[in-house]
Design a protein around this motif. Structure first.
Motif, short mmCIF file in Angstrom:
data_model
loop_
_atom_site.label_atom_id
_atom_site.label_comp_id
_atom_site.label_asym_id
_atom_site.label_seq_id
_atom_site.Cartn_x
_atom_site.Cartn_y
_atom_site.Cartn_z
N LEU A 101 0.73 -1.20 -0.04
CA LEU A 101 0.13 -0.07 0.01
C LEU A 101 0.87 1.10 0.09
O LEU A 101 1.75 1.43 1.03
CB LEU A 101 -0.66 0.17 1.52
N ARG A 102 0.69 2.13 -0.83
CA ARG A 102 1.75 3.25 -1.05
C ARG A 102 0.68 4.50 -1.33
O ARG A 102 0.70 4.76 -2.64
CB ARG A 102 2.55 2.92 -2.20
N PRO A 103 0.82 5.21 -0.32
CA PRO A 103 -0.06 6.40 -0.62
C PRO A 103 0.81 7.43 -1.34
O PRO A 103 2.21 7.50 -1.02
CB PRO A 103 -0.31 6.96 0.93
N GLY A 243 3.47 -2.10 -10.21
CA GLY A 243 2.94 -1.02 -8.88
C GLY A 243 4.64 -0.66 -8.19
O GLY A 243 4.74 0.44 -7.77
N ASP A 244 5.78 -1.49 -8.60
CA ASP A 244 6.85 -1.15 -8.15
C ASP A 244 7.35 0.18 -8.82
O ASP A 244 7.90 1.29 -8.25
CB ASP A 244 8.15 -2.07 -8.31
N ILE A 245 6.96 -0.01 -10.17
CA ILE A 245 7.60 1.28 -10.91
C ILE A 245 6.89 2.62 -10.86
O ILE A 245 7.22 3.33 -10.67
CB ILE A 245 7.57 0.80 -12.59
N THR A 247 5.23 3.40 -8.15
CA THR A 247 5.08 4.18 -7.15
C THR A 247 6.41 4.87 -6.70
O THR A 247 6.83 5.75 -6.07
CB THR A 247 4.97 3.30 -5.77
N ASP A 248 7.43 4.66 -7.60
CA ASP A 248 8.67 5.33 -7.85
C ASP A 248 8.39 6.72 -8.09
O ASP A 248 8.82 7.98 -7.78
CB ASP A 248 9.72 4.83 -8.34
N LEU A 249 7.70 6.76 -9.39
CA LEU A 249 7.12 7.87 -9.98
C LEU A 249 6.08 8.55 -8.92
O LEU A 249 6.23 10.02 -8.85
CB LEU A 249 6.50 7.65 -11.41
MN MN Z 1 10.75 -0.13 -5.91
#
Ligand code: MN
Ligand code: IPM
Length: 357
Positions: A101-103, A243-245, A247-249
């Motif tokens: 979960l990444r706000p 999702g990994d990509i 969320t860095d953005l």
């Molecule tokens: Mn990552």
């Protein structure tokens, strides 16, 4: 009593964890809940000394805690992949933390790199599947080392895994009650098996949530729109790799890695909370790394432990520090003060309270 396992880990992990724990202590004494912490030395140093990533029994022990607070995993002297797979991914998988979960939330006072966008426009949550996809490590080499070599890396998507992630995202969207809009992020035009499953499950589950507006966007388009029109997004659900990509953005449009936190959630088990920025080895021991992401991870942890008021108080304190311009810049080395001072400031506001919280 909340029992918390603490894994400071590598690089700047231990420094930011100290500040997170400082704020946790301030929040606990104000709110009057009790907790205890047990620290584990998992990480690069331990691996270099013993050859062991996670010792025997570690997973079972971690499962007995109410939550895990993680600093960062990744050491410059250890070949990439060993610690990530042996510690971070192992914990995520073995504890079945199936949601990441990444706000992505821009706080007042933080300079957004996107011209014309402010806190109103940048407030979304990415629900990233966290136990499947390309991350399962399925595949292999044929004729390795020859000119005819073939490397295959498979994306594993189970109906069960996809469905529980999508359900969590619908629930999250309803609970947030912001725009009540859930966007599926995929690549259905190329990943015609994996993301076909995602699309079918998404549409099926959507029928149970008539109050939630649904939308679909390809991952490349999402990258473009997160920059151009972040206000279009409320909750985004996607597979592990995408999702990994994204969320860095996402971290960049909320002000950078210095402020981005995330939770590895098992709604029925032990969840793990972490700043998402990594171990930043070049800043280790310099007292320049930004602890706000780790502090926000503590905030998320308290929310999940049912200490909503304490969590809100931490968020209020973080907003106060940012909106009064006390932290000049969120990047390591540019904050205008040390790691410890930022932690002291936030902990101070948590103790004293700030107007409106
Ligand atoms: Mn990552
Ligand atoms: C993250 C990290 C990890 C991931 C790495 C370190 C394996 O980038 O938490 O986003 O890809 O999940």
């Amino acid at each position: 009593m909340h029992r918390i396992a603490v894994i400071p880990g590598d690089g700047t992990g231990p420094e930011v964890v100290v500040e997170g724990l400082k704020v946790l202590e301030a929040a606990a004494s104000h709110a009057g809940f009790s907790y205890d912490t047990t620290t584990f030395d998992f990480g690069g140093e331990r691996y270099l000394a013993s050859g062991e990533t996670l010792p025997e029994g570690a997973i079972d022990e971690l499962k007995s805690f109410d939550a895990i607070f993680l600093g960062a995993i990744g050491h410059p002297d250890v070949r990439p992949g060993i610690l990530e797979q042996g510690i971070l991914l192992e914990i995520r998988f073995a504890l079945d933390q199936y949601i990441n979960l990444r706000p992505v939330k821009l706080y007042p006072g933080v300079e957004c790199p996107l011209r014309d966008k402010g806190p109103e426009q940048v407030d979304l949550v990415v629900v990233r599947e966290n136990t499947e996809g390309l991350y399962v490590g399925s595949g292999g080499f044929t004729r390795k080392g020859t000119k005819d070599e073939i490397a295959i890396q498979e994306s594993v998507n189970t109906r069960m895994g996809v469905e529980r992630c999508i359900r969590y995202a619908f629930e999250c969207c309803r609970a947030r009650d912001r725009d009540r809009k859930l966007t599926l992020c995929g690549k259905t035009n190329v990943l015609t098996f994996a993301h076909n499953l995602w699309e079918r499950v998404f549409n099926e589950v959507a029928e149970e949530y008539p109050d939630i507006e649904t939308d679909y966007a390809h991952v490349d388009a999402i990258c473009m729109w997160l920059v151009k029109n972040p206000e279009w997004f409320d909750v985004v659900v996607t597979d592990n790799m995408f999702g990994d990509i994204i969320t860095d953005l996402g971290a960049m449009i909320q002000g950078g890695m210095g402020i981005a936190a995330g939770g590895n959630i098992n709604p029925e088990g032990t969840s793990m909370f972490e700043p998402i920025g990594g171990s930043a080895p070049k800043y280790t021991g310099k007292n320049v790394i930004n602890p706000l992401a780790a502090i926000s991870a503590v905030q998320m942890m308290l929310e999940f432990l049912g200490e909503e008021e304490a969590a809100r108080r931490i968020e209020g304190a973080v907003i106060e520090v940012l909106s009064t311009g006390k932290v000049r810049n969120l990047s390591a080395g540019k904050m205008g003060m040390g790691t410890g001072e930022v932690g002291d400031l936030v902990a101070g506001y948590v103790s004293k309270g700030v107007p409106g919280v």
